[in-house]
Scaffold this motif. Sequence first.
Motif, PDB file in Angstrom:
ATOM      1  N   SER A  56       0.840  -1.204   0.000  1.00 28.07           N
ATOM      2  CA  SER A  56       0.000   0.000   0.000  1.00 28.07           C
ATOM      3  C   SER A  56       0.876   1.254   0.000  1.00 28.07           C
ATOM      4  CB  SER A  56      -0.933   0.018   1.212  1.00 28.07           C
ATOM      5  OG  SER A  56      -0.191   0.098   2.417  1.00 28.07           O
ATOM      6  N   LYS A  57       0.376   2.263  -0.688  1.00 28.07           N
ATOM      7  CA  LYS A  57       1.086   3.537  -0.754  1.00 28.07           C
ATOM      8  C   LYS A  57       1.071   4.233   0.600  1.00 28.07           C
ATOM      9  CE  LYS A  57       0.991   7.915  -3.307  1.00 28.07           C
ATOM     10  NZ  LYS A  57       0.268   8.692  -4.349  1.00 28.07           N
ATOM     11  N   GLU A  58      -0.068   4.197   1.294  1.00 31.62           N
ATOM     12  CA  GLU A  58      -0.200   4.812   2.608  1.00 31.62           C
ATOM     13  C   GLU A  58       0.050   3.779   3.702  1.00 31.62           C
ATOM     14  OE1 GLU A  58      -4.444   3.826   1.286  1.00 31.62           O
ATOM     15  OE2 GLU A  58      -2.440   4.057   0.476  1.00 31.62           O
ATOM     16  N   ARG A  59      -0.101   4.181   4.962  1.00 31.05           N
ATOM     17  CA  ARG A  59       0.054   3.245   6.062  1.00 31.05           C
ATOM     18  C   ARG A  59      -0.946   2.107   5.916  1.00 31.05           C
ATOM     19  NH1 ARG A  59      -1.572   5.102  10.627  1.00 31.05           N
ATOM     20  NH2 ARG A  59      -0.332   3.710  11.949  1.00 31.05           N
ATOM     21  N   ALA A  60      -0.511   0.908   6.239  1.00 30.16           N
ATOM     22  CA  ALA A  60      -1.383  -0.256   6.104  1.00 30.16           C
ATOM     23  C   ALA A  60      -2.616  -0.124   6.991  1.00 30.16           C
ATOM     24  CB  ALA A  60      -0.612  -1.533   6.442  1.00 30.16           C
ATOM     25  N   PHE A  61      -2.454   0.460   8.179  1.00 25.90           N
ATOM     26  CA  PHE A  61      -3.600   0.659   9.064  1.00 25.90           C
ATOM     27  C   PHE A  61      -4.644   1.549   8.400  1.00 25.90           C
ATOM     28  CE2 PHE A  61      -5.798   3.278  12.226  1.00 25.90           C
ATOM     29  CZ  PHE A  61      -6.421   2.284  12.980  1.00 25.90           C
ATOM     30  N   ILE A  77      -6.496  -0.792  -7.224  1.00 26.87           N
ATOM     31  CA  ILE A  77      -5.459  -1.820  -7.278  1.00 26.87           C
ATOM     32  C   ILE A  77      -5.006  -1.955  -8.718  1.00 26.87           C
ATOM     33  CG2 ILE A  77      -4.901  -4.239  -6.815  1.00 26.87           C
ATOM     34  CD1 ILE A  77      -7.020  -4.308  -4.695  1.00 26.87           C
ATOM     35  N   ILE A  78      -3.864  -1.376  -9.043  1.00 27.85           N
ATOM     36  CA  ILE A  78      -3.301  -1.455 -10.383  1.00 27.85           C
ATOM     37  C   ILE A  78      -1.808  -1.158 -10.296  1.00 27.85           C
ATOM     38  CG2 ILE A  78      -3.915   0.953 -10.868  1.00 27.85           C
ATOM     39  CD1 ILE A  78      -4.246   0.158 -13.820  1.00 27.85           C
ATOM     40  N   TYR A 117      -1.342   3.490 -15.665  1.00 24.69           N
ATOM     41  CA  TYR A 117      -1.593   4.130 -14.387  1.00 24.69           C
ATOM     42  C   TYR A 117      -0.992   3.309 -13.256  1.00 24.69           C
ATOM     43  CZ  TYR A 117      -5.244   6.920 -16.736  1.00 24.69           C
ATOM     44  OH  TYR A 117      -5.931   7.768 -17.561  1.00 24.69           O
ATOM     45  N   LEU A 118      -0.699   4.014 -12.180  1.00 21.59           N
ATOM     46  CA  LEU A 118      -0.403   3.385 -10.902  1.00 21.59           C
ATOM     47  C   LEU A 118      -1.630   3.522 -10.010  1.00 21.59           C
ATOM     48  CD1 LEU A 118       3.226   4.383  -9.840  1.00 21.59           C
ATOM     49  CD2 LEU A 118       2.321   2.068 -10.007  1.00 21.59           C
ATOM     50  N   ALA A 119      -1.703   2.727  -8.968  1.00 16.89           N
ATOM     51  CA  ALA A 119      -2.807   2.838  -8.017  1.00 16.89           C
ATOM     52  C   ALA A 119      -2.865   4.265  -7.472  1.00 16.89           C
ATOM     53  CB  ALA A 119      -2.618   1.843  -6.880  1.00 16.89           C
ATOM     54  N   GLY A 120      -4.052   4.855  -7.504  1.00 18.60           N
ATOM     55  CA  GLY A 120      -4.250   6.228  -7.070  1.00 18.60           C
ATOM     56  C   GLY A 120      -4.330   7.222  -8.209  1.00 18.60           C
ATOM     57  N   GLN A 121      -3.895   6.817  -9.416  1.00 16.81           N
ATOM     58  CA  GLN A 121      -3.866   7.719 -10.557  1.00 16.81           C
ATOM     59  C   GLN A 121      -5.050   7.527 -11.506  1.00 16.81           C
ATOM     60  OE1 GLN A 121      -0.075   6.928 -12.393  1.00 16.81           O
ATOM     61  NE2 GLN A 121       1.075   8.109 -10.885  1.00 16.81           N
ATOM     62  N   ALA A 140       4.931  -7.378  -6.645  1.00 14.92           N
ATOM     63  CA  ALA A 140       3.827  -7.500  -5.694  1.00 14.92           C
ATOM     64  C   ALA A 140       2.703  -6.564  -6.105  1.00 14.92           C
ATOM     65  CB  ALA A 140       4.298  -7.175  -4.273  1.00 14.92           C
ATOM     66  N   ILE A 141       1.493  -6.887  -5.689  1.00 17.32           N
ATOM     67  CA  ILE A 141       0.320  -6.063  -5.995  1.00 17.32           C
ATOM     68  C   ILE A 141       0.476  -4.686  -5.340  1.00 17.32           C
ATOM     69  CG2 ILE A 141      -2.181  -5.889  -5.729  1.00 17.32           C
ATOM     70  CD1 ILE A 141      -2.203  -8.972  -5.506  1.00 17.32           C
ATOM     71  N   TYR A 142       0.151  -3.636  -6.081  1.00 19.42           N
ATOM     72  CA  TYR A 142       0.260  -2.266  -5.567  1.00 19.42           C
ATOM     73  C   TYR A 142      -1.142  -1.664  -5.468  1.00 19.42           C
ATOM     74  CZ  TYR A 142       2.343   2.342  -4.772  1.00 19.42           C
ATOM     75  OH  TYR A 142       2.744   3.541  -4.219  1.00 19.42           O
ATOM     76  N   ALA A 143      -1.463  -1.045  -4.330  1.00 17.79           N
ATOM     77  CA  ALA A 143      -2.818  -0.537  -4.094  1.00 17.79           C
ATOM     78  C   ALA A 143      -2.766   0.693  -3.196  1.00 17.79           C
ATOM     79  CB  ALA A 143      -3.689  -1.610  -3.450  1.00 17.79           C
ATOM     80  N   THR A 144      -3.859   1.460  -3.217  1.00 11.60           N
ATOM     81  CA  THR A 144      -3.950   2.628  -2.361  1.00 11.60           C
ATOM     82  C   THR A 144      -5.411   3.072  -2.245  1.00 11.60           C
ATOM     83  OG1 THR A 144      -3.123   4.876  -1.971  1.00 11.60           O
ATOM     84  CG2 THR A 144      -3.657   4.303  -4.228  1.00 11.60           C
TER      85      THR A 144
END
Length: 412
Positions: A136-141, A226-227, A211-215, A192-196
Amino acid sequence: MNMLKLLWLLPLFLLLSGCWDKNELEEQAFVVVLGLDKAPKNMVTVTFQIANPQVGSSDKGSAPNEPPSDIVSFTAPDILSAKELANSVITRKISFAHLRTVVVNQDLAKGDLYHHVMGASVRDPEMRREINLLVSKERAFDFVKNNKPKLETRPHKYYAFMQERWRDTGFVPYSTLNRYFQRLSNDTLFLAIYATTEKQSGKYSRVEDDYLAGQVPQKGGDPVQIIGSAVFKAGKMIGTITGEESRYSLFLRRKSLTHSFISTYQDPLNNDYQITARFIKNGTTKVKLNVRTDPVEVSVKLPLRVQILSTPSFVNYASDAGKQEQLKASLQEQLQERIMKFVTKAQQTYKGEPFLWHLSARSQFWTLKQYEDFDWPSQFPKAKVSVNVELKIESFGKQIDPPVMNQHQGVK
């Protein structure tokens, strides 16, 4: 006489049998998602998303107002000690029996601590190797807390369905703990899978998968995107690649678990429009290496079948052989150009390859020592790579003649 002796043993069997290790379902708390964040002093913050078994089941009527899951986090030296610490708050016994997803914050993944934490966790028999790994781009929590899908009541179903979509789209790789541990060496890169849940506005691409996740330009719907892929080398995250580049990584492997994808390319006869096509892998990718040259020569042939799905320009390719050849040549050129751009990026930026070409290189040596002396990780960045895309257009999706726009008469 022998039967009498067996009768004397029957009381012993009754004493040895029993259900002393039995755990009732209502006595257990099933963790379905695990989150990992970096904490001070070589510690990690472990987030547990614990499913509520009554929500989404036939027993929902007895608990109509209960949430589908409970999210709680603890800071500890590793996952197993955090699991033990969780029982100071959670009354039920923590179980990883239904754990299928581990979410790792990218800041933790970029350090050395992540590999030590994951390596120690698999000693727990409940930490199965087929657990999906998601960065994940941000904190997992925050990622776990902000993910509130509208169509899925049970959280584990959401991740299961989303991770199955990689087979259909190729936007993300097949990412499990087992594959992570298999690819810890410098010979290859692990994806690995990238998500945000954090959306980034302002990016727009005519290529729908660049795109990346979030874009991804999105309005409404679920908060999670998730991309793309997080790139790991020797167990440490070193960067990211887009959904388009993730597709090329999977298709350039000799054997790929993803067999088709839909993408858009510029119409060669009208540059103002894009053509949408489905690309289907037509057999295995052929990889040939010449390890006796300096630099190493890598020749790749990617056979694809193409189904033209949409031509918004209304150019009639279906009934004109000359235009078909132009289209085929243009698609080959555009696809080869994009693939070679990514291969160059892998060589120059990441100094490694996610295509598993090292397996073809290793097969050309008699002993493991000879292959290690050859040093594939140092050979690939300077290798001479050529990719030849072999296209076969099998259909144009034509069912009726397309309407023609006329300025004076409107649409016919």
